[in-house]
Design an enzyme around this catalytic site. Structure first.
Site, PDB file in Angstrom:
ATOM      1  N   GLU A 165       0.966  -1.331   0.034  1.00 45.93           N
ATOM      2  CA  GLU A 165      -0.102   0.069  -0.061  1.00 45.93           C
ATOM      3  C   GLU A 165       0.710   1.448  -0.067  1.00 45.93           C
ATOM      4  O   GLU A 165       0.569   2.125  -0.720  1.00 45.93           O
ATOM      5  CB  GLU A 165      -0.882  -0.051   1.128  1.00 45.93           C
ATOM      6  N   GLU A 201      -5.733   5.066  -0.349  1.00 45.45           N
ATOM      7  CA  GLU A 201      -4.312   4.472  -0.022  1.00 45.45           C
ATOM      8  C   GLU A 201      -3.926   4.600   1.638  1.00 45.45           C
ATOM      9  O   GLU A 201      -3.692   3.897   2.429  1.00 45.45           O
ATOM     10  CB  GLU A 201      -3.224   4.676  -0.883  1.00 45.45           C
ATOM     11  N   TYR A 255      -4.875   0.247  12.554  1.00 48.32           N
ATOM     12  CA  TYR A 255      -5.906   0.155  13.164  1.00 48.32           C
ATOM     13  C   TYR A 255      -6.205  -1.485  13.695  1.00 48.32           C
ATOM     14  O   TYR A 255      -6.331  -1.717  15.029  1.00 48.32           O
ATOM     15  CB  TYR A 255      -7.175   0.407  12.544  1.00 48.32           C
ATOM     16  N   HIS A 290      -9.953   1.364  -8.330  1.00 48.61           N
ATOM     17  CA  HIS A 290      -8.735   1.616  -8.987  1.00 48.61           C
ATOM     18  C   HIS A 290      -8.340   0.875  -9.991  1.00 48.61           C
ATOM     19  O   HIS A 290      -7.437   1.428 -10.927  1.00 48.61           O
ATOM     20  CB  HIS A 290      -7.585   1.117  -7.633  1.00 48.61           C
TER      21      HIS A 290
END
Length: 340
Positions: free
Chosen positions: A80, A111, A120, A221
């Site tokens: 990423e 992203e 997270y 994307h």
């Protein structure tokens, strides 16, 4: 002064730092994707991880399943970042069309959300940060994928890179093929299938829901990247040589092999109704969809999806229904429909 290329819809021009003139529309497809992505706005931290935390700490998740999660997060953590950096350091610099730039900025934001997802989850499950974030260096099957991405692209982020020559445009084309078609369109998909398989068995549903959101983003994307590649070729047909086409076919063959090796590393004995051999067919299926998207004739020998249940969440051919339950309810406006 407005560069004439920005008025006629050319993707590339010398107007690198000029005003981004969006109207009149020249690439409405990119603009519509931008609007849909905005309507699909989400935040990882809005998804509760409490049940995931309880399952993880109460040993309702097996060691093999925990390894799967950490391996997937480890690859996503590195890739990423590579995608986000490439968008802003390379793609945005040389693609000067205003509508395409608008979408690239939106993708870069997404992203950053995917990176937030990794943080997270790691924070919620109290994972070993070094184990997760160093995976792209320490896990051979992950390192091989990241190394491959770096090996098959030229450095187009240098200030003295001139995109006007045929060779430079081919370098841009290679870059777009690598990051949009191979990295996002191929390398991400086995990990998505594995994590969604957990959610399908009511395990780590918070992670599963975040992957569903991420899949929605990635489908957009890939659609944009495919449009960008095909438009670049249409506007500069001399760059789409037989040599470049053969080169890319070799690259996607290698990418599929690397993804299969990764699946064998993550699923050494098989879990969740999945085994590594199933990912041979799956990655062939994914590879064929990507080749179709850019008009190449080569096909992998198998063209079946061994995970029919994935159709409930992601149809990589039709870009169809990605969301269930709260995902479906999250849409911020009536403008978003499940028709990617």
């Amino acid at each position: 002064i407005i560069d004439m290329d920005t008025k006629t819809g050319h993707l590339l021009s010398n107007n690198i730092a000029g005003v981004n003139r969006i109207l009149p529309h020249k690439h409405k497809y990119a603009w519509d994707l931008f609007l849909k992505s905005c309507a699909n706005n989400w935040m990882p931290t809005e998804i509760s991880m409490q049940n995931d935390i309880n399952q993880w700490k109460n040993n309702e998740i097996t060691e093999s399943e925990k390894l799967l999660v950490k391996r997937c997060l480890g690859f996503f953590a590195g890739s990423e970042s590579l995608v986000g950096n490439n968008l802003l350091l390379s793609a945005f610099r040389y693609i000067t069309d205003a509508e395409c730039r608008q979408y690239i900025l939106r993708q870069a934001f997404e992203e950053s959300l995917h990176n937030l997802t990794i943080v997270y989850v790691c924070d919620s499950l109290d994972l070993d940060i070094d184990e997760v974030f160093a995976a792209y260096q320490n896990i051979p099957s992950i390192k091989a994928k990241d190394d491959f991405l770096m090996q098959i692209t030229d450095d187009i982020s240098a200030q003295d890179f001139d995109p006007n020559s045929k060779e430079a445009k081919q370098a841009l084309l290679r870059n777009f093929l690598t990051y949009w078609v191979i990295c996002e369109g191929t390398f991400f998909f086995s990990g998505f299938a594995m994590l969604l398989a957990l959610g399908r068995q009511n395990k780590l549903q918070g992670i599963s829901d975040q992957i569903k959101y991420t899949l929605r983003d990635e489908s957009s994307h890939i659609a944009f990247g495919t449009y960008l590649i095909n438009t670049l070729i249409e506007q500069n047909p001399e760059i789409w040589t037989q040599e470049i086409q053969d080169e890319f076919v070799d690259h996607i063959k290698k990418a599929v092999d690397l993804e299969i090796a990764y699946a064998k590393d993550v699923l050494p004995t098989g879990i969740l109704g999945l085994n590594a051999d199933m990912f041979v067919d799956y990655m062939y299926y994914i590879g064929n969809r990507r080749l179709e998207g850019i008009g190449l004739d080569y096909r992998f020998p198998s063209d079946k999806n061994p995970f029919p249940w994935l159709g409930e969440v992601v149809d990589v051919q039709a870009m169809g229904n990605f969301f269930e339950r709260r995902v479906r309810e999250y849409q911020q406006s009536g403008s978003l429909e499940d028709d990617f």
